[in-house]
Design a protein around this motif. Structure first.
Motif, short mmCIF file in Angstrom:
data_model
loop_
_atom_site.label_atom_id
_atom_site.label_comp_id
_atom_site.label_asym_id
_atom_site.label_seq_id
_atom_site.Cartn_x
_atom_site.Cartn_y
_atom_site.Cartn_z
N ASN A 1 0.86 -1.18 0.00
CA ASN A 1 0.00 0.00 0.00
C ASN A 1 0.90 1.24 0.00
O ASN A 1 2.08 1.17 0.38
CB ASN A 1 -0.95 -0.01 1.20
N ARG B 1 -5.74 -7.39 -4.65
CA ARG B 1 -6.09 -6.29 -3.75
C ARG B 1 -6.61 -6.83 -2.42
O ARG B 1 -6.25 -6.32 -1.35
CB ARG B 1 -7.13 -5.40 -4.42
N GLN B 2 -7.44 -7.87 -2.47
CA GLN B 2 -7.97 -8.44 -1.24
C GLN B 2 -6.86 -9.08 -0.41
O GLN B 2 -6.87 -9.01 0.83
CB GLN B 2 -9.05 -9.48 -1.55
N GLU C 1 -1.55 0.96 -6.46
CA GLU C 1 -2.52 2.06 -6.39
C GLU C 1 -2.14 3.19 -7.34
O GLU C 1 -2.99 4.00 -7.73
CB GLU C 1 -2.61 2.60 -4.97
N LEU D 1 -7.10 -8.48 -10.28
CA LEU D 1 -6.93 -7.26 -9.48
C LEU D 1 -7.73 -7.33 -8.19
O LEU D 1 -7.27 -6.87 -7.14
CB LEU D 1 -7.34 -6.03 -10.30
N LEU E 1 -7.52 1.13 0.73
CA LEU E 1 -6.77 1.08 -0.52
C LEU E 1 -7.54 1.78 -1.63
O LEU E 1 -8.76 1.66 -1.71
CB LEU E 1 -6.54 -0.38 -0.95
N PHE F 1 -6.82 -0.64 -7.66
CA PHE F 1 -5.54 -0.97 -8.29
C PHE F 1 -5.55 -0.55 -9.77
O PHE F 1 -6.55 -0.72 -10.47
CB PHE F 1 -5.27 -2.47 -8.22
#
Length: 206
Positions: free
Chosen positions: A40, A195-196, A119, A191, A128, A131
């Motif tokens: 991040n 991201r998760q 990001e 993505l 976040l 992405f």
């Protein structure tokens, strides 16, 4: 050069001491693996902490990806990113001539790992941002590369926007389980999954 390596060591030591940073690895670090670490993004000091917490053998062959528009603004920034950290500079401006995925791919093809912020820009809020697609296209071009989520806790408060020196707050870096592009996985699925995986490393709000 020796002076560049000494400067890099001094910057990392300074950042580690001021932030009291500690690392949690959910999978053992492996110097033989080619990886893209994707954290991040809260401050310009993010890649310094990630880079400094890698084992020495991995640090020597890991390069941060950074925006040319920021790092080429002054002689000091150019020295730090080019000579000290051997950064991979990408042009984020409209009408760019170089392909960022191609630039990063050349580094991976040369046997070096990357630190990439999916990001795309600093997020000054919690959580976040969505992405960008770069991580997906890079994984498609280099499916053999492992993708490692890295959650940086507290650095946004330890080094807020406009501050060149970190405030004395404790930071934690959580290195998650490596991921890879799955066969037949769409860009949206990839993505969302990556991201998760990064969000899963964030501390649970009380």
């Amino acid at each position: 050069m020796l002076i560049d390596r000494l400067f890099a060591s001094a910057i990392c030591t300074f950042a580690r001491v001021l932030t009291g940073v500690r690392a949690r690895w959910f999978a053992a670090p492996d110097p033989d693996k080619l990886r893209v670490y994707y954290p991040n993004h809260r401050s310009h000091g993010d890649f310094v902490l990630v880079w400094s917490m890698l084992p020495r053998a991995m640090r020597k062959r890991t390069r941060p990806v950074a925006g040319a528009d920021y790092w080429l603004k002054s002689a000091l920034r150019r020295y730090v990113i080019n000579r000290v950290f051997r950064g991979v500079l990408v042009d984020r401006q409209a009408g760019r001539s170089a392909d960022p995925i191609g630039v990063m791919g050349q580094v991976l093809a040369g046997g070096e790992s990357l630190i990439l912020f999916p990001e795309g820009t600093r997020n000054l809020d919690d959580g976040l941002l969505p992405f960008k697609s770069g991580l997906y296209h890079l994984a498609c071009a280099h499916p053999e590369v492992e993708l490692v989520p890295v959650w940086i806790e507290n650095l946004g408060r330890a080094m807020p926007k406009g501050h060149l020196v970190p405030l004395p707050l404790l930071c934690t870096l959580s290195f998650g389980e490596p991921l890879m592009l799955q066969a037949g996985e769409s860009k949206e699925q990839f993505l969302a999954r990556t991201r998760q995986a990064l969000l899963d490393l964030a501390p649970i709000a009380e």
